[in-house]
Scaffold this motif. Sequence first.
Motif, PDB file in Angstrom:
ATOM      1  N   LYS A 166      40.802  40.721  32.447  1.00 48.67           N
ATOM      2  CA  LYS A 166      41.691  39.673  31.790  1.00 48.67           C
ATOM      3  C   LYS A 166      41.637  39.497  32.936  1.00 48.67           C
ATOM      4  O   LYS A 166      42.139  39.629  34.723  1.00 48.67           O
ATOM      5  CB  LYS A 166      43.089  40.988  31.600  1.00 48.67           C
ATOM      6  CG  LYS A 166      42.774  41.974  30.170  1.00 48.67           C
ATOM      7  CD  LYS A 166      44.256  42.300  30.791  1.00 48.67           C
ATOM      8  CE  LYS A 166      44.971  43.745  29.305  1.00 48.67           C
ATOM      9  NZ  LYS A 166      45.955  44.220  29.407  1.00 48.67           N
ATOM     10  N   PRO A 167      41.669  37.881  32.593  1.00 49.60           N
ATOM     11  CA  PRO A 167      42.671  36.593  33.736  1.00 49.60           C
ATOM     12  C   PRO A 167      43.369  37.319  33.914  1.00 49.60           C
ATOM     13  O   PRO A 167      44.432  37.186  33.385  1.00 49.60           O
ATOM     14  CB  PRO A 167      41.870  35.515  33.022  1.00 49.60           C
ATOM     15  CG  PRO A 167      41.619  35.775  31.711  1.00 49.60           C
ATOM     16  CD  PRO A 167      41.234  37.453  31.518  1.00 49.60           C
ATOM     17  N   ARG A 168      43.826  36.905  35.016  1.00 44.28           N
ATOM     18  CA  ARG A 168      45.287  37.374  36.033  1.00 44.28           C
ATOM     19  C   ARG A 168      45.606  36.297  36.922  1.00 44.28           C
ATOM     20  O   ARG A 168      44.488  35.336  37.421  1.00 44.28           O
ATOM     21  CB  ARG A 168      45.270  39.029  36.438  1.00 44.28           C
ATOM     22  CG  ARG A 168      44.427  40.106  35.156  1.00 44.28           C
ATOM     23  CD  ARG A 168      44.850  41.096  36.294  1.00 44.28           C
ATOM     24  NE  ARG A 168      44.531  42.358  35.658  1.00 44.28           N
ATOM     25  CZ  ARG A 168      44.386  43.068  34.332  1.00 44.28           C
ATOM     26  NH1 ARG A 168      46.357  43.179  35.163  1.00 44.28           N
ATOM     27  NH2 ARG A 168      44.361  43.726  33.843  1.00 44.28           N
ATOM     28  N   HIS A 206      43.851  34.792  40.090  1.00 47.08           N
ATOM     29  CA  HIS A 206      43.024  36.083  40.997  1.00 47.08           C
ATOM     30  C   HIS A 206      41.751  36.136  40.380  1.00 47.08           C
ATOM     31  O   HIS A 206      40.720  36.923  40.652  1.00 47.08           O
ATOM     32  CB  HIS A 206      44.054  37.188  40.706  1.00 47.08           C
ATOM     33  CG  HIS A 206      45.359  36.851  41.766  1.00 47.08           C
ATOM     34  ND1 HIS A 206      45.437  36.964  42.438  1.00 47.08           N
ATOM     35  CD2 HIS A 206      46.154  37.150  41.193  1.00 47.08           C
ATOM     36  CE1 HIS A 206      46.637  36.788  43.046  1.00 47.08           C
ATOM     37  NE2 HIS A 206      47.233  37.041  42.438  1.00 47.08           N
ATOM     38  N   GLY A 207      41.755  36.038  39.126  1.00 46.54           N
ATOM     39  CA  GLY A 207      39.966  35.557  38.360  1.00 46.54           C
ATOM     40  C   GLY A 207      40.433  36.807  37.785  1.00 46.54           C
ATOM     41  O   GLY A 207      41.244  36.924  37.161  1.00 46.54           O
ATOM     42  N   PRO A 231      50.442  38.726  35.818  1.00 47.57           N
ATOM     43  CA  PRO A 231      49.771  39.721  36.712  1.00 47.57           C
ATOM     44  C   PRO A 231      49.166  40.942  35.402  1.00 47.57           C
ATOM     45  O   PRO A 231      47.983  41.749  35.244  1.00 47.57           O
ATOM     46  CB  PRO A 231      50.379  40.606  37.327  1.00 47.57           C
ATOM     47  CG  PRO A 231      51.888  40.303  37.160  1.00 47.57           C
ATOM     48  CD  PRO A 231      51.835  38.631  36.868  1.00 47.57           C
ATOM     49  N   ASP A 232      49.874  40.852  34.651  1.00 49.97           N
ATOM     50  CA  ASP A 232      48.840  41.469  33.287  1.00 49.97           C
ATOM     51  C   ASP A 232      47.996  40.901  32.775  1.00 49.97           C
ATOM     52  O   ASP A 232      47.417  41.393  31.806  1.00 49.97           O
ATOM     53  CB  ASP A 232      50.447  42.412  31.993  1.00 49.97           C
ATOM     54  CG  ASP A 232      51.255  43.265  33.359  1.00 49.97           C
ATOM     55  OD1 ASP A 232      50.092  44.247  33.940  1.00 49.97           O
ATOM     56  OD2 ASP A 232      52.109  43.516  32.692  1.00 49.97           O
ATOM     57  N   PHE A 260      38.667  34.586  45.533  1.00 52.02           N
ATOM     58  CA  PHE A 260      38.564  36.087  44.352  1.00 52.02           C
ATOM     59  C   PHE A 260      38.049  37.857  45.872  1.00 52.02           C
ATOM     60  O   PHE A 260      36.757  37.660  45.734  1.00 52.02           O
ATOM     61  CB  PHE A 260      37.620  35.502  43.962  1.00 52.02           C
ATOM     62  CG  PHE A 260      37.957  34.539  43.446  1.00 52.02           C
ATOM     63  CD1 PHE A 260      38.950  34.547  42.510  1.00 52.02           C
ATOM     64  CD2 PHE A 260      37.691  33.403  43.539  1.00 52.02           C
ATOM     65  CE1 PHE A 260      39.257  33.273  41.709  1.00 52.02           C
ATOM     66  CE2 PHE A 260      37.280  31.923  42.942  1.00 52.02           C
ATOM     67  CZ  PHE A 260      38.847  32.364  42.063  1.00 52.02           C
ATOM     68  N   GLN A 261      39.429  38.415  45.613  1.00 49.05           N
ATOM     69  CA  GLN A 261      39.122  39.825  46.020  1.00 49.05           C
ATOM     70  C   GLN A 261      38.510  40.221  45.506  1.00 49.05           C
ATOM     71  O   GLN A 261      37.810  41.760  46.094  1.00 49.05           O
ATOM     72  CB  GLN A 261      40.693  40.525  46.434  1.00 49.05           C
ATOM     73  CG  GLN A 261      40.930  39.632  47.547  1.00 49.05           C
ATOM     74  CD  GLN A 261      40.047  38.682  49.092  1.00 49.05           C
ATOM     75  OE1 GLN A 261      39.787  40.043  49.840  1.00 49.05           O
ATOM     76  NE2 GLN A 261      40.190  37.425  49.650  1.00 49.05           N
TER      77      GLN A 261
END
Length: 76
Positions: A37-39, A31-32, A44-45, A5-6
């Motif tokens: 938004k959770p992605r 990606h968290g 990706p959106d 999770f960057q």
Amino acid sequence: MNKRFQVPYSDPRWWWINDFSPICFDCTHFHGMVQQKPRCDAFPDGIPKEIILSAEQKHDMPYPGDHGIQFEKCKM
């Protein structure tokens, strides 16, 4: 910071408040929470509510808009 999770505070431990954990949290493509938004790589959106808010949804079959990417167990 966790390599997975960057983005600061994107780790679900900071924002998930439900009684279950969606399978997304165990997916290598997740990606968290990014820009509220959770992605993931598939969405990706933003992950659709039908997936992220479901305890039953596995996303192991194609789903509209998933760019051909489905659940893949995270190796971490």
